[in-house]
Each structure stands twice: as C-alpha cells, then as structure tokens.
Design an enzyme around this catalytic site. Structure first.
Site, mmCIF file in Angstrom:
data_model
loop_
_atom_site.group_PDB
_atom_site.id
_atom_site.type_symbol
_atom_site.label_atom_id
_atom_site.label_comp_id
_atom_site.label_asym_id
_atom_site.label_seq_id
_atom_site.Cartn_x
_atom_site.Cartn_y
_atom_site.Cartn_z
ATOM 1 N N ASP A 123 5.603 4.675 5.099
ATOM 2 C CA ASP A 123 6.510 3.713 5.753
ATOM 3 C C ASP A 123 6.626 2.409 4.962
ATOM 4 O O ASP A 123 7.370 1.511 5.343
ATOM 5 C CB ASP A 123 6.103 3.452 7.217
ATOM 6 N N HIS A 124 5.905 2.315 3.820
ATOM 7 C CA HIS A 124 5.992 1.117 2.972
ATOM 8 C C HIS A 124 6.517 1.421 1.570
ATOM 9 O O HIS A 124 6.785 0.508 0.805
ATOM 10 C CB HIS A 124 4.603 0.448 2.862
ATOM 11 N N HIS A 149 1.200 3.951 1.870
ATOM 12 C CA HIS A 149 1.662 4.715 3.040
ATOM 13 C C HIS A 149 3.184 4.840 3.003
ATOM 14 O O HIS A 149 3.885 3.915 2.585
ATOM 15 C CB HIS A 149 1.222 4.028 4.348
ATOM 16 N N ASP A 192 -0.509 -3.723 5.720
ATOM 17 C CA ASP A 192 -1.228 -3.243 6.902
ATOM 18 C C ASP A 192 -2.702 -3.639 6.773
ATOM 19 O O ASP A 192 -3.289 -3.578 5.690
ATOM 20 C CB ASP A 192 -1.084 -1.718 7.030
ATOM 21 N N HIS A 246 0.845 -1.194 0.000
ATOM 22 C CA HIS A 246 0.000 0.000 0.000
ATOM 23 C C HIS A 246 0.883 1.247 0.000
ATOM 24 O O HIS A 246 2.089 1.156 0.196
ATOM 25 C CB HIS A 246 -0.996 -0.017 1.160
#
Ligand SMILES: [Zn+2]
Ligand SMILES: [Zn+2]
Length: 306
Positions: free
Chosen positions: A67-68, A65, A211, A63
């Site tokens: 942090d990914h 976001h 997540d 996804h």
C-alpha cells in the site's frame, strides 16, 4: 510557501474516497516536486490533482508494503511515455532496488530518463534543493523509515529606506546588497549587505512518518512545526482487534505529540473502517482529548501550505 498535497490517505486498501498512501511536497519557486510513498493508483491521483508526473523529480518510499509502493511501476511506465527527460531519483529501504529493477526487467520497461535508486538507512542525511532530510528508523513489521525535513531559511528583504538614508544610489548596487555583498561607493564609503537586510525567516521543520507503532521515535528530533503521522485506529478498536498490527492509534499519537510539545498534527493512513464522518470524528476526538495543539485528519487531495 511550500505545500503538501495528500494523494492517498487510506491504510492497507483503497476505499471509494481514499486511495492508499502517497503525499506530494512542492517547495517554493520550484516546478520539480517530491513524492513520499507511492501506493497503487497514485498516478491516477496525480492526474486528478494540480500536479504533473512530468515534473516529479524525486520519490521517497518509507517501506516496502504494497500500500506504499505498488504504484511505483505504473507511475514509472507512464512517466516514461511522457518522454520526461529529467532524471528521477528514488530513495527507499534495502530491497527497493531489486524490486524495481526486477519488475523493469521482467516487463521490459525501458525509460527515456536516468533512474537513480538509492537505498537509505537510519542516520542518513540528504542535502536536497531547499531542504535537508534526515532518515530515522521506525517500528513496524518490516523496515520502515520516518523523515525529518528541515527547510532552508528564507533570506531577509533589503531595507531600501535604510539604504537610501545611507546615501546609496538606487540601482544595481541594491541587488548586490540584497545578496549580502560589500559595495563601495565612488566616494570610497563601503557598506556591508548584511547591515541592510531584515532578519531571515527560519525554515520550517516537518516530521513525516511511515507506518510505525512508536511515534515517540520522533522525539529526539523535535520540535517540528508540523507532524504528519499514521493513526490507523482508535485505541478502542485497536484493543478489540484479535490480531495486532504494528500501527499507531489516535490516542497514542496524541499523547506522543503532547509530550513533544507539538503545535500541529495531521493524521493519515486511516483504516477503511472509518468510512463515515461520524467514525472519522471518533479519531479526531480521541486525539483532542490528550493533545492541546491543532489536529486535522487528512483526506485525499487535501492541500496545506506552510
Ligand atoms: Zn500501510
Ligand atoms: Zn506497512
């Protein structure tokens, strides 16, 4: 043997011991490897590991976001400097193409290799070298995917004693039998390769989550030999959060794994609040109270073979 190397296991922000999400998959007999998620600083983690960005051939993003995915741009630029000639495939949710192409355009990043970006969706199945990958929709604040990896069976070995006993002379014929071919001897006798092979070893099944706050979304695809899933908080801490985020708790994940009858579970995407061994144990104990299988909490550079 295949292997997984955890390159980042922290949720949201890096800590001194954990970087943000990234997980490397190496398949048997292949130098080319696959990355799942690419949080900021993933290229530094690769440098500190046994892996080489030069041989990275495929990236899956669960996804969008930060942090990914924020590590993707630096990794691409560095891989470009290495003059790696092989094409790179990137797969991820809708919007990924625009995100990558926009950064590349604005920063004038020109890569010496072909870059293919494929936007994936629920139900997609990809046939890759050594395994099949299914895309499943998860539940998070943005579109987030999980992946089911089904590895190819390992072919059986040639039972040379049996072949000798049948009077088949050693040599190139054994190679043909091993490939499952039919061989004919000068005296006219015919033998089928399959009759001289030991049974194949069934390929492993892996579940990898992005997540997600509904781990039971994986249930229709069970069983798995291993599940790697986020467990950002303990239930106790989650219940006390003033604002809830769409993440799984250790207890919730343990209950889901127990219902699915899994034998091995690895927790990752750990909130920075669990920054001591004692606090990590709280997560572990919470899962162990409800799940009978084997549990591990991932840490950066942890490598497991399967
Ligand atoms: Zn995250
Ligand atoms: Zn997220």
């Amino acid at each position: 043997m295949h292997s997984l190397t955890f390159l980042g296991t922290s949720a949201g922000v890096p800590t001194r011991t954990r970087n943000v999400s990234a997980l490397a998959l190496q398949t048997q007999n292949s130098k080319a490897w696959t990355l799942f998620d690419c949080g900021e600083g993933t290229q530094h983690q690769i440098l500190k590991s046994h892996l080489s960005a030069y041989h990275l051939s495929r990236i899956f993003i669960t996804h969008l976001h930060g942090d990914h995915v924020y590590g993707l741009f630096g990794l691409l630029a560095s891989k470009g400097m290495q003059r790696s000639p092989a094409p790179l495939e990137i797969y991820g949710p809708r919007g990924l193409k625009e995100m990558v192409r926009t950064v590349m355009r604005l920063s004038q990043l020109h890569l010496p290799f072909e870059l293919h970006i494929t936007e994936i969706g629920p139900g997609d199945r990809l046939q890759l070298e050594g395994f099949t990958l299914d895309v499943i929709p998860l539940s998070h604040s943005v579109t987030s995917y999980g992946f089911i990896l089904a590895f190819d069976d390992t072919p059986g070995h040639l039972d040379t004693e049996k072949a000798k006993a049948a009077g088949i002379p050693e040599g190139p014929l054994y190679g043909r039998l091993k490939r499952g071919e039919t061989v004919t001897l000068p005296d006219g006798r015919r033998f089928e390769g399959k009759d001289f092979l030991t049974p194949p070893t069934p390929g492993k099944r892996l579940a990898l989550g992005g997540d997600n706050d509904e781990p039971m979304r994986f249930a229709p695809f069970a069983p798995f030999d291993l599940m790697v899933h986020e467990a950002t908080y303990t239930q106790e801490d989650f219940d006390r959060l003033p604002r809830k985020f769409k993440h799984t708790t250790a207890r919730q994940l343990g209950l889901a794994a127990q219902k699915m009858g899994l034998s091995k579970l690895i927790l990752t995407h750990i909130s920075p609040r669990y920054d001591t061994d004692g606090r990590i144990l709280e997560l572990l104990r919470e899962v162990e109270r409800v799940f009978d299988g084997e549990v591990e909490i991932a840490y950066d550079f942890m490598k497991i073979k399967f």
